[in-house]
Enzyme design. Sequence first.
Site, short mmCIF file in Angstrom:
data_model
loop_
_atom_site.label_atom_id
_atom_site.label_comp_id
_atom_site.label_asym_id
_atom_site.label_seq_id
_atom_site.Cartn_x
_atom_site.Cartn_y
_atom_site.Cartn_z
N ASP A 197 0.99 -1.23 0.01
CA ASP A 197 0.02 -0.02 0.06
C ASP A 197 0.87 1.05 0.08
O ASP A 197 0.61 2.07 0.81
CB ASP A 197 -0.85 0.09 1.11
CG ASP A 197 -2.16 1.07 1.05
OD1 ASP A 197 -2.14 1.46 -0.16
OD2 ASP A 197 -2.82 1.39 2.28
N ASP A 217 2.46 2.60 8.00
CA ASP A 217 1.33 1.76 7.41
C ASP A 217 1.58 0.46 6.84
O ASP A 217 1.30 0.21 5.59
CB ASP A 217 0.41 2.86 6.64
CG ASP A 217 -1.20 2.62 6.67
OD1 ASP A 217 -1.44 1.29 7.43
OD2 ASP A 217 -1.97 3.00 5.90
P1 ADP Z 1 -4.47 4.32 7.88
O1 ADP Z 1 -4.45 2.67 7.98
O2 ADP Z 1 -5.62 4.86 8.65
O3 ADP Z 1 -4.01 4.72 6.77
P2 ADP Z 1 -1.75 5.05 9.10
O4 ADP Z 1 -0.87 4.06 9.49
O5 ADP Z 1 -1.27 5.31 7.26
O6 ADP Z 1 -3.22 4.56 9.08
O7 ADP Z 1 -1.67 6.60 9.53
C1 ADP Z 1 -2.74 7.43 9.29
C2 ADP Z 1 -2.08 8.88 9.69
O8 ADP Z 1 -1.64 9.09 10.69
C3 ADP Z 1 -0.89 8.90 8.58
O9 ADP Z 1 -1.15 9.39 7.31
C4 ADP Z 1 0.14 10.03 9.38
O10 ADP Z 1 -0.34 11.28 9.05
C5 ADP Z 1 -0.50 9.71 10.86
N1 ADP Z 1 0.50 9.14 11.29
C6 ADP Z 1 0.78 7.75 11.39
N2 ADP Z 1 1.70 7.26 12.13
C7 ADP Z 1 2.35 8.35 12.57
C8 ADP Z 1 3.54 8.30 13.49
N3 ADP Z 1 4.26 7.32 13.85
N4 ADP Z 1 4.01 9.74 13.53
C9 ADP Z 1 3.40 10.58 13.08
N5 ADP Z 1 2.15 10.71 12.28
C10 ADP Z 1 1.59 9.42 12.20
MG MG Z 2 -2.48 5.07 5.66
#
Ligand code: ADP
Ligand code: MG
Length: 389
Positions: A220, A237
């Site tokens: 992804d 992610d």
């Molecule tokens: P989803 O499955 O909802 O896409 P993600 O893991 O992509 O989950 O996280 C969603 C959003 O949260 C990311 O686009 C980012 O902006 C924020 N985010 C996720 N992990 C972190 C992190 N470790 N530090 C800062 N922001 C984060």
């Molecule tokens: Mg994501």
Amino acid sequence: ISRGKTNKDKANRATVENVLDPRTMRFLKALTSRGIISDFNGCISTGKEANVYHAFAGDTISPFEPKTHDSFENLVNTYDPYSNPNNNDTILEPRKEYAIKIYKTSILVFKDRERYVDGEYRFRNSRSQHNPRKMIKIWAEKEFRNLKRIYQSKVIPVPKPIEVKNNVLVMEFLNRGDGFASPRLKDYPYKDHNDIVHYYHTMIVYIRLLYQVCRLVHADLSEYNTLVHKNKLYVIDVSQSVEPEHPMSLDFLRMDIKNINNYFERMGVAIFAERIIFQFTISETLDNFNGNYSNEDDLRMYVKNNLPLKVPGKDDAEDEIFRSLHLVRNLGGLEERDFDRYTDGKFDLLKSLIAHDNEKNFSASEQYNFEDNTLSNDDDDNEDDISNS
Ligand code: ADP
Ligand code: MG
């Protein structure tokens, strides 16, 4: 985002807590009383499958940090990394910040994700896929394991994984230095055109390092799932990432390459043909490469100087063929006539592309029913794939 210094608004806090079910609250409380997290702050992101929250580290992780001063019920919704609840006169190191990813316990969206876990060697024995709660737990654990593997490889920056407890995953929070999350590549203000090209090449190098060193395909990868933090590209992610042994891994790889190319082409970058990037990713050794195979800079230099740029008419046609192929690991798992139908005499091209994988001859077809796993259009809304169905 609730990040105001004096934001103790009860209503606001209630909103944050309302989306958390009692079970999730229990896991958070357990993490708090074990001293892993302390203040639990606002929501950073709400997604289809998970929400991401901000929290400070508890006193278990770092002895330099102040003792947890509140029970979970009396959370202080305050962003102040330098605050010391015990003694305001002491100057402290900034407190460690965590991102807490909480997988939603409503299950519907997880249904179509089964195939990522299905056929995954590491999860072959976790046949709890029909129990929604267990499925979410497996999902969070899968993200944690993948994160840990990449983190330990030291070849690609990812947030440091801290802890996983059921549907709650704790990791390092990547921030800009002012309490806000570091920008996704999509929101990153590029300095100039060369900067954009730099991140394109970095992305291609990461795809290879993930595959060759971490033994993972992200599945992804996009401008949404990468953050720019301290001028480095961080990958996030990774719950759906799979090992190369997964029967669909090469299809996922092809999708990642296509998505990355689409984004950077829109950004005005001269791109490489999809099959060139694919080949670059899966070839164990590279022609005329005399750098370190684990070194990002060496590989980026190679990409910049050695990969041929896409020639519009010619490469488009070949990419079209390339996209229509079912890139399964085990050639024996597919009927040769399927290849003939798509390759139009180019069967050899495909064979050479995946030749080295063939030797390993994973008996993927025994674990997996290939018939059902042509890429479906709901994963990939680009019309390129419609012609295949
Ligand atoms: P989803 O499955 O909802 O896409 P993600 O893991 O992509 O989950 O996280 C969603 C959003 O949260 C990311 O686009 C980012 O902006 C924020 N985010 C996720 N992990 C972190 C992190 N470790 N530090 C800062 N922001 C984060
Ligand atoms: Mg994501």
